[in-house]
Design a protein around this motif. Structure first.
Motif, PDB file in Angstrom:
ATOM      1  N   SER A 212      33.715   6.076 -53.047  1.00 10.83           N
ATOM      2  CA  SER A 212      33.004   6.505 -51.844  1.00 10.83           C
ATOM      3  C   SER A 212      32.519   7.951 -52.004  1.00 10.83           C
TER       4      SER A 212
ATOM      5  N   ALA B 275      29.500   8.000 -54.320  1.00  8.69           N
ATOM      6  CA  ALA B 275      28.298   7.549 -53.619  1.00  8.69           C
ATOM      7  C   ALA B 275      27.762   8.635 -52.698  1.00  8.69           C
ATOM      8  N   LEU B 276      28.666   9.363 -52.051  1.00  9.73           N
ATOM      9  CA  LEU B 276      28.247  10.440 -51.160  1.00  9.73           C
ATOM     10  C   LEU B 276      27.611  11.588 -51.947  1.00  9.73           C
TER      11      LEU B 276
ATOM     12  N   GLY C  57      24.506  10.391 -53.848  1.00  3.87           N
ATOM     13  CA  GLY C  57      23.538   9.773 -52.947  1.00  3.87           C
ATOM     14  C   GLY C  57      22.645  10.784 -52.256  1.00  3.87           C
ATOM     15  N   SER C  58      23.032  12.058 -52.296  1.00  5.36           N
ATOM     16  CA  SER C  58      22.200  13.103 -51.698  1.00  5.36           C
ATOM     17  C   SER C  58      20.971  13.336 -52.581  1.00  5.36           C
TER      18      SER C  58
ATOM     19  N   LYS D 166      21.045  12.877 -56.594  1.00  4.15           N
ATOM     20  CA  LYS D 166      20.147  11.953 -57.283  1.00  4.15           C
ATOM     21  C   LYS D 166      19.383  12.663 -58.395  1.00  4.15           C
TER      22      LYS D 166
ATOM     23  N   GLN E 111      27.370   6.223 -62.896  1.00  7.71           N
ATOM     24  CA  GLN E 111      26.457   5.249 -62.291  1.00  7.71           C
ATOM     25  C   GLN E 111      27.219   4.056 -61.713  1.00  7.71           C
TER      26      GLN E 111
ATOM     27  N   VAL F 222      29.041   5.102 -58.493  1.00  9.31           N
ATOM     28  CA  VAL F 222      28.081   5.240 -57.395  1.00  9.31           C
ATOM     29  C   VAL F 222      27.730   3.852 -56.864  1.00  9.31           C
ATOM     30  N   PHE F 223      27.461   2.923 -57.780  1.00  9.21           N
ATOM     31  CA  PHE F 223      27.138   1.551 -57.378  1.00  9.21           C
ATOM     32  C   PHE F 223      28.274   0.935 -56.561  1.00  9.21           C
TER      33      PHE F 223
ATOM     34  N   GLY G  85      30.582   2.467 -54.881  1.00  9.20           N
ATOM     35  CA  GLY G  85      30.706   3.162 -53.607  1.00  9.20           C
ATOM     36  C   GLY G  85      29.694   2.679 -52.583  1.00  9.20           C
ATOM     37  N   LYS G  86      28.533   2.241 -53.076  1.00 13.66           N
ATOM     38  CA  LYS G  86      27.483   1.739 -52.184  1.00 13.66           C
ATOM     39  C   LYS G  86      27.604   0.238 -51.940  1.00 13.66           C
ATOM     40  N   ASN G  87      28.455  -0.428 -52.711  1.00 16.77           N
ATOM     41  CA  ASN G  87      28.606  -1.884 -52.617  1.00 16.77           C
ATOM     42  C   ASN G  87      30.087  -2.251 -52.515  1.00 16.77           C
TER      43      ASN G  87
END
Length: 94
Positions: free
Chosen positions: A14, A17-18, A21-22, A26, A64, A67-68, A70-72
């Motif tokens: 998480s 991803a945070l 994700g900004s 990115k 990567q 991040v994936f 954390g978003k899923n």
């Protein structure tokens, strides 16, 4: 109830991803990807050089992936769920 390791992993992905994700995250991840993951890690005639570059590439791929995940969260749940045990009685009877 999830164990402590699972809870820590959920929190960590998480966070990935945070952070990534900004807009800034990115850009940083895109830069890391172009520097270390979108090029060949093979160094002709140099196994140690290849291993070193492959290590750099693996760090970016790990970021990567986290991040994936954390978003899923459903994908993370799937990975953290142990496979169902198959019993002998599940075999077709003859």
């Amino acid at each position: 109830m999830p164990d402590d390791r699972s809870a820590r992993l959920r929190e960590t992905v998480s966070d990935y991803a945070l952070v990534f994700g900004s807009a800034q995250g990115k850009r940083v991840l895109a830069d890391l990807t172009s520097l270390f993951a979108e090029r060949s890690s093979y160094v002709p005639g140099d196994a140690h050089g290849t291993s070193f570059k492959e290590g750099e590439r693996n760090v970016v791929l790990t970021i990567q992936r986290r991040v994936f995940l954390g978003k899923n969260p459903k994908e993370l749940d799937r990975l953290l769920t142990p496979p169902a045990e198959e019993g002998v009685d599940e075999w077709p009877s003859q």
